[in-house]
Design an enzyme around this catalytic site. Structure first.
Site, mmCIF file in Angstrom:
data_model
loop_
_atom_site.group_PDB
_atom_site.id
_atom_site.type_symbol
_atom_site.label_atom_id
_atom_site.label_comp_id
_atom_site.label_asym_id
_atom_site.label_seq_id
_atom_site.Cartn_x
_atom_site.Cartn_y
_atom_site.Cartn_z
ATOM 1 N N ARG A 115 5.726 71.615 -13.960
ATOM 2 C CA ARG A 115 5.312 71.050 -15.238
ATOM 3 C C ARG A 115 4.633 72.102 -16.124
ATOM 4 N NH1 ARG A 115 4.720 65.252 -14.459
ATOM 5 N NH2 ARG A 115 3.035 65.118 -15.944
ATOM 6 N N ASN A 174 -4.749 63.998 -17.298
ATOM 7 C CA ASN A 174 -3.608 64.550 -18.041
ATOM 8 C C ASN A 174 -3.567 63.819 -19.372
ATOM 9 O OD1 ASN A 174 -1.139 65.463 -18.998
ATOM 10 N ND2 ASN A 174 0.066 64.104 -17.683
ATOM 11 N N GLY A 175 -3.566 64.581 -20.486
ATOM 12 C CA GLY A 175 -3.525 63.932 -21.801
ATOM 13 C C GLY A 175 -4.628 64.476 -22.686
ATOM 14 N N CYS A 208 -0.303 68.966 -17.532
ATOM 15 C CA CYS A 208 -1.156 68.789 -16.369
ATOM 16 C C CYS A 208 -0.511 67.884 -15.323
ATOM 17 C CB CYS A 208 -2.478 68.157 -16.786
ATOM 18 S SG CYS A 208 -3.319 69.068 -18.061
ATOM 19 N N LYS A 265 6.834 71.880 -18.594
ATOM 20 C CA LYS A 265 8.120 71.206 -18.426
ATOM 21 C C LYS A 265 8.111 69.835 -19.079
ATOM 22 C CE LYS A 265 12.262 70.659 -16.658
ATOM 23 N NZ LYS A 265 13.344 71.340 -17.386
ATOM 24 N N LYS A 315 16.841 79.351 -25.552
ATOM 25 C CA LYS A 315 16.795 79.778 -24.140
ATOM 26 C C LYS A 315 16.287 81.208 -24.042
ATOM 27 C CE LYS A 315 16.998 76.867 -22.323
ATOM 28 N NZ LYS A 315 17.331 75.493 -22.648
ATOM 29 N N HIS A 335 22.887 84.024 -46.661
ATOM 30 C CA HIS A 335 21.833 83.452 -47.509
ATOM 31 C C HIS A 335 20.438 83.901 -47.069
ATOM 32 C CE1 HIS A 335 24.834 81.010 -49.506
ATOM 33 N NE2 HIS A 335 25.349 80.811 -48.295
ATOM 34 N N GLU A 388 12.503 81.541 -24.981
ATOM 35 C CA GLU A 388 11.495 80.908 -24.118
ATOM 36 C C GLU A 388 11.336 81.618 -22.784
ATOM 37 O OE1 GLU A 388 11.837 76.779 -22.844
ATOM 38 O OE2 GLU A 388 14.004 76.939 -22.735
ATOM 39 N N TRP A 446 -2.857 72.422 -17.773
ATOM 40 C CA TRP A 446 -2.227 73.139 -18.888
ATOM 41 C C TRP A 446 -3.196 72.976 -20.054
ATOM 42 C CZ3 TRP A 446 -0.232 72.183 -23.817
ATOM 43 C CH2 TRP A 446 0.657 73.140 -24.314
ATOM 44 N N GLU A 448 20.570 76.638 -29.366
ATOM 45 C CA GLU A 448 20.181 76.491 -27.962
ATOM 46 C C GLU A 448 20.157 77.860 -27.269
ATOM 47 O OE1 GLU A 448 18.832 74.602 -25.988
ATOM 48 O OE2 GLU A 448 19.575 74.934 -23.968
HETATM 49 O O1 M6R Z 1 11.750 66.296 -21.227
HETATM 50 P P1 M6R Z 1 12.356 66.487 -22.591
HETATM 51 O O2 M6R Z 1 13.838 66.637 -22.548
HETATM 52 O O3 M6R Z 1 11.935 65.427 -23.561
HETATM 53 O O4 M6R Z 1 11.758 67.855 -23.110
HETATM 54 C C1 M6R Z 1 12.034 68.309 -24.395
HETATM 55 C C2 M6R Z 1 11.672 69.771 -24.552
HETATM 56 O O5 M6R Z 1 10.316 69.969 -24.275
HETATM 57 C C3 M6R Z 1 12.515 70.684 -23.658
HETATM 58 O O6 M6R Z 1 13.883 70.502 -23.852
HETATM 59 C C4 M6R Z 1 12.165 72.156 -23.915
HETATM 60 O O7 M6R Z 1 12.560 72.525 -25.197
HETATM 61 C C5 M6R Z 1 12.805 73.048 -22.862
HETATM 62 N N1 M6R Z 1 11.831 73.948 -22.318
HETATM 63 C C6 M6R Z 1 13.915 73.881 -23.373
HETATM 64 O O8 M6R Z 1 14.491 74.669 -22.386
#
Ligand code: M6R
Length: 607
Positions: free
Chosen positions: A27, A98-99, A2, A602, A483, A502, A486, A74, A479
């Site tokens: 965000r 927010n929270g 949020c 974000k 990517k 395995h 997501e 959110w 990673e």
């Molecule tokens: O702000 P942060 O680096 O702590 O965020 C961590 C993760 O939420 C962030 O890296 C998330 O996995 C990304 N969307 C990946 O692309």
């Protein structure tokens, strides 16, 4: 997650609130709303989905007034719909939040028993209802807000607006960040300084437990004990152009493309201006007495730590542990007071990482933040804060922050290795030169992005994909998979090449693209054997390697992406570029929302 804004201004607030919310879009959110005060009367508009829906609503049903609050939601408690959207309102009070209010059920039961009727399932409605109940008891808005805040448990950034009060906002912060902006006879509230950037660069951050009484010409801050406190006003660098996409269709592509520049900048910050040697300003740690490194993070930042684990162990010869923050914070690991703990986070506000930091504070010799947002909570709570200098990252998929995190971590590793006498001057110089060559090598990769785009024609048709890597390329495989899933919503898994036999090899058939990230290093031949095992089972291998690797790999590879040669240690940084581009072009072909993928935020400020 949020986003919150608040304004006590001298111009119509609605368009300014919507513009500020636009700057918080990155965000992640699923509904939005604003409330204003006009001639003392509270008005409110809320809409589902993107901000454009709220703007359309405001065109047809405008609300006026020079004071207001706004929110991008959110969803946590209650579905993402208009009724649950913020601001929440109970008669004379409107609130954005927010929270998560953890004791909301208890408070709601108490208020329901007293005869109040709730219209939503949200935790936030409890806040407005509670505050209104105090107003009904005859408390003033300031006392009612203070009494409400006092009863709340959990994490919150809150902003209150009251009917009849067009020169008053109450803001409070516990667990979720909140910035107060200072204008000329105007005041603002924002989840971050970026939201306020067009209005002001003068910002005061609330500390944990602080709440503030804000008018156009005054700011009074009290701490959790109710004692009046003063908090420093800072001048923030976030300029209004930082959120511009430039010539790019998506922020993600802009941020991928920026990597040569921001990496060069980051490396410059970690180089001695006179000698060019890698050095980390402010890293006040005696590495000769450090017995262990612990690194804690989430998502992509966790994977940066996982790469750096190989470096700390192989280059600096320090035992190293890495964990995801959501697990670490509850597993109560014993910590050595000779160890140091690093908390890596782009936003610097990730709730789990912050909680992990609080667990370690006082138990280890030093806590170190590796963050992109220099003013963030994690940066401010750690003993040492190392900025990664990536610049504002808007795309939800982290790209340039990942590579800049790796640069900062590499600089720490090299400094530690030198201090411990396990890396001589020549070796350090070799690593420095290799690090300095990265921006140029990334540029070379970027010139080949059309080749990667072509490969994704087939990838976009897949429903599953595997990424394989060995050594420090294993976390990069993870990673690459993160990517891809997501932003393209294709199910993808990353595996250590040697683990394939395995279990996961059972998934391999002619429909399964297997992306192998393998520079021609000491482990290459082993990875090629694993690749052969995939190909023998009909699997389609996309090999990402250098020319030597491409020449050495035998027939049967479906496609090869040829990378420039790079120092072994920094291959995970360079190979991050094709991993990002594969995900990007696949997502674009699939027509997904690249910058704001569904369900994601974000900055993850709740656990
Ligand atoms: O702000 P942060 O680096 O702590 O965020 C961590 C993760 O939420 C962030 O890296 C998330 O996995 C990304 N969307 C990946 O692309």
């Amino acid at each position: 997650m949020c986003g919150i804004v608040g304004i006590l201004g001298n111009h119509e607030a609605a368009p300014i609130l919507v513009d500020a919310l636009r700057r918080l879009e990155y965000r992640g959110y699923d509904s939005a709303g604003i409330a204003t005060i006009d001639k003392g009367r509270l008005g409110r508009r809320r809409a589902m989905g993107k901000l454009v829906n709220l703007s359309d609503l405001l065109m047809h049903e405008p609300i006026t007034g020079k004071s207001g609050i706004g929110h991008t939601r959110w969803a946590t408690h209650g579905a993402p719909n208009v009724v649950n959207a913020h601001p929440h309102r109970a008669k004379d009070v409107a609130v954005v939040h927010n929270g998560i209010i953890e004791n909301y059920k208890e408070l709601r039961d108490e208020l329901t028993a007293a005869g109040l009727v709730f219209e939503t399932e949200t935790d936030t409605e409890t806040v407005v209802q509670l505050c209104m109940s105090y107003l009904d008891e005859g408390m003033s808005p300031i006392y009612a807000a203070a009494a409400t805040i006092d009863r709340l448990e959990g994490a919150y950034a809150l902003c209150f607006l009251f009917d009849g009060e067009d020169d008053l906002l109450i803001a409070a912060r516990k667990g979720s960040p909140l910035a107060i902006g200072h204008g000329d006879g105007e005041m603002y509230v924002g989840s971050d300084a970026l939201a306020l950037a067009p209005m002001t660069d003068k910002v005061t951050y609330l500390d944990e437990g602080d709440w503030a009484v804000i008018t156009r010409n005054s700011l009074e801050i009290r701490d959790a004990q109710g004692k009046q406190v003063s908090r420093e006003m800072r001048t923030i660098k976030a300029d209004a152009s930082s959120t511009d996409k430039g010539i790019h269709k998506h922020y993600m592509m802009k941020e991928i493309t920026e990597q040569p520049t921001v990496l060069a900048d980051a490396i410059g910050h970690y180089s001695n201006a006179e000698t060019g040697a890698i050095s980390v300003p402010g890293l006040d740690i005696d590495f000769t007495s450090v017995d262990k490194i612990t690194m804690v993070a989430c998502g992509t930042a966790y994977l940066a730590c996982s790469v750096a684990k190989y470096w700390f162990e192989q280059v600096a010869r320090i035992p190293c542990e890495v964990d995801v923050a959501s697990e670490f914070r509850y597993r109560e690991p014993p910590m050595s007071d000779k160890s140091i703990a690093l908390f890596v986070s782009q936003s610097g506000e990730t709730a789990d990482t912050l909680a992990a930091l609080r667990y370690c504070a006082g138990k280890v010799a030093k806590t170190v933040a590796v963050v992109n947002v220099a003013e963030s909570s994690i940066a401010r709570e750690c003993d040492i804060s190392l900025p990664i200098h990536a610049g504002v990252e808007i795309g939800v998929a982290s790209t340039k922050a990942f590579t800049c995190q790796l640069v900062a971590l590499a600089a720490v590793v090299i400094s530690a290795a030198r201090a411990r006498g396990v890396l001589d001057a020549k070796g350090a110089q070799e690593l420095r030169d290799a690090l300095n060559s990265l921006p140029g090598l990334i540029n070379q990769c970027l010139t080949r992005k059309n080749d990667i785009d072509k490969v994704t024609v087939e990838l976009a048709k897949a429903s599953d994909a595997l990424f394989l890597g060995r050594g420090a390329m294993y976390p990069l495989a993870l990673e690459g998979a993160l990517k891809l899933k997501e932003i393209s919503y294709i199910h993808a898994e990353g595996y250590a090449s040697g683990e394939l036999k395995h279990g996961p090899i059972a998934l391999v058939d002619e429909h399964m693209p297997v992306i192998v990230m393998a520079p021609k290093d000491a482990l290459f031949d082993k990875t090629v054997s694993n690749m052969q095992e995939v190909m023998a089972r009909g699997g389609k291998v996309l090999l990402v390697t250098d020319q030597q690797g491409a020449d050495a790999a035998r027939d049967g590879v479906w496609k090869t992406i040829v990378m420039p040669p790079v120092h072994d240690m920094f291959a995970p940084i360079l190979y991050a570029i094709p991993a990002q581009l594969i995900a990007y072009y696949t997502a674009v072909r699939k027509g997904t929302d690249v910058d704001q993928p569904r369900n994601l935020a974000k900055s993850v400020t709740v656990e």
